[in-house]
Design an enzyme around this catalytic site. Structure first.
Site, PDB file in Angstrom:
ATOM      1  N   CYS A  45       0.848  -1.183   0.000  1.00 14.60           N
ATOM      2  CA  CYS A  45       0.000   0.000   0.000  1.00 14.60           C
ATOM      3  C   CYS A  45       0.888   1.238   0.000  1.00 14.60           C
ATOM      4  O   CYS A  45       1.872   1.291   0.749  1.00 14.60           O
ATOM      5  CB  CYS A  45      -0.894  -0.022   1.238  1.00 14.60           C
ATOM      6  SG  CYS A  45      -2.016   1.388   1.367  1.00 14.60           S
ATOM      7  N   HIS A  48      -8.904  -3.622  -2.811  1.00 18.10           N
ATOM      8  CA  HIS A  48      -8.027  -2.807  -1.968  1.00 18.10           C
ATOM      9  C   HIS A  48      -8.509  -1.356  -1.913  1.00 18.10           C
ATOM     10  O   HIS A  48      -8.611  -0.773  -0.830  1.00 18.10           O
ATOM     11  CB  HIS A  48      -6.599  -2.889  -2.528  1.00 18.10           C
ATOM     12  CG  HIS A  48      -5.574  -2.128  -1.752  1.00 18.10           C
ATOM     13  ND1 HIS A  48      -4.675  -2.747  -0.917  1.00 18.10           N
ATOM     14  CD2 HIS A  48      -5.295  -0.805  -1.693  1.00 18.10           C
ATOM     15  CE1 HIS A  48      -3.884  -1.826  -0.385  1.00 18.10           C
ATOM     16  NE2 HIS A  48      -4.246  -0.639  -0.832  1.00 18.10           N
ATOM     17  N   GLU A  49      -8.807  -0.781  -3.074  1.00 15.25           N
ATOM     18  CA  GLU A  49      -9.213   0.632  -3.111  1.00 15.25           C
ATOM     19  C   GLU A  49     -10.599   0.839  -2.504  1.00 15.25           C
ATOM     20  O   GLU A  49     -10.836   1.832  -1.809  1.00 15.25           O
ATOM     21  CB  GLU A  49      -9.153   1.179  -4.535  1.00 15.25           C
ATOM     22  CG  GLU A  49      -7.773   1.116  -5.177  1.00 15.25           C
ATOM     23  CD  GLU A  49      -6.640   1.668  -4.322  1.00 15.25           C
ATOM     24  OE1 GLU A  49      -6.840   2.648  -3.573  1.00 15.25           O
ATOM     25  OE2 GLU A  49      -5.531   1.107  -4.402  1.00 15.25           O
ATOM     26  N   HIS A  76     -10.189   0.925   1.167  1.00 16.26           N
ATOM     27  CA  HIS A  76      -9.720   2.243   1.630  1.00 16.26           C
ATOM     28  C   HIS A  76     -10.900   3.176   1.874  1.00 16.26           C
ATOM     29  O   HIS A  76     -10.949   3.884   2.882  1.00 16.26           O
ATOM     30  CB  HIS A  76      -8.802   2.891   0.597  1.00 16.26           C
ATOM     31  CG  HIS A  76      -7.355   2.625   0.796  1.00 16.26           C
ATOM     32  ND1 HIS A  76      -6.675   2.952   1.941  1.00 16.26           N
ATOM     33  CD2 HIS A  76      -6.438   2.071  -0.029  1.00 16.26           C
ATOM     34  CE1 HIS A  76      -5.402   2.617   1.827  1.00 16.26           C
ATOM     35  NE2 HIS A  76      -5.239   2.064   0.634  1.00 16.26           N
TER      36      HIS A  76
END
Length: 185
Positions: free
Chosen positions: A89, A131-132, A135
């Site tokens: 990351c 992953h995004e 976030h």
């Protein structure tokens, strides 16, 4: 070009759920441009708005020749088939851990005209989409690690050269200050 500095682990914006975009104006256009410019740097697959200090639900991606963005993304589908992949990351630089993700992911959202869009992929693209989106939900990939591996990751972060330098991107602090999530300025 508007490449923005990346916010690092310890900044509360990274662990706070984002606000959906409701206004599709020049400010939203600038945010998308900045995210696309920021993800364009070598070695970057995705950048969430939180990683540039903005608490809005938007991310950009640049994976294997496919570049774009999604506003108000939601995971629409994840495959039952899993992949065990090395994951890192930009907000936790230089550290990589094996992370289990779905092999295929589908994300739905909207574009700058508030028109529906769908982005899907397998392998690295699926990993990026998950992953995004994490976030934007205030979840870091290390939160998904098994308990003992997460403990090791947190130890590694504390030992990292960048952790207590105060370099928090747009929220730079004095050299010895603790990141705000740990009681510092």
């Amino acid at each position: 070009m508007s490449m923005r500095p990346i916010v690092r682990f310890g900044d509360p914006v990274l662990t706070s759920p984002t606000t959906p975009v409701t206004s599709f104006d020049r400010h939203t256009e600038k945010l998308v441009r900045d995210l696309l410019d920021t993800v364009d740097a070598r070695g970057r697959a995705g950048v969430a708005a939180t990683q540039i200090g903005v608490g809005l639900r938007v991310f950009s991606y640049d994976v294997e020749g496919s570049t774009g963005y999604v506003i108000n993304p939601q995971i629409a589908e994840l495959s039952d088939e899993l992949q065990d992949c090395d994951e890192g990351c930009l907000s936790i630089p230089e550290l990589w851990y094996r992370t289990e993700r779905a092999q295929r992911a589908v994300v739905t959202g909207v574009d700058l005209r508030n028109e529906p869009i769908t982005v899907e992929g397998t392998g690295l693209m699926a990993q990026c989409l998950q992953h995004e989106t994490d976030h934007l939900d205030g979840v870091l990939y290390i939160d998904r690690l098994p308990k003992e591996e997460r403990k090791r990751a947190l130890r590694d972060i504390r030992r990292s050269d960048w952790f207590l330098t105060g370099d928090q991107g747009p929220r730079a602090r004095s050299e010895n200050a603790l990141p705000s999530a740990f009681g510092g300025a």
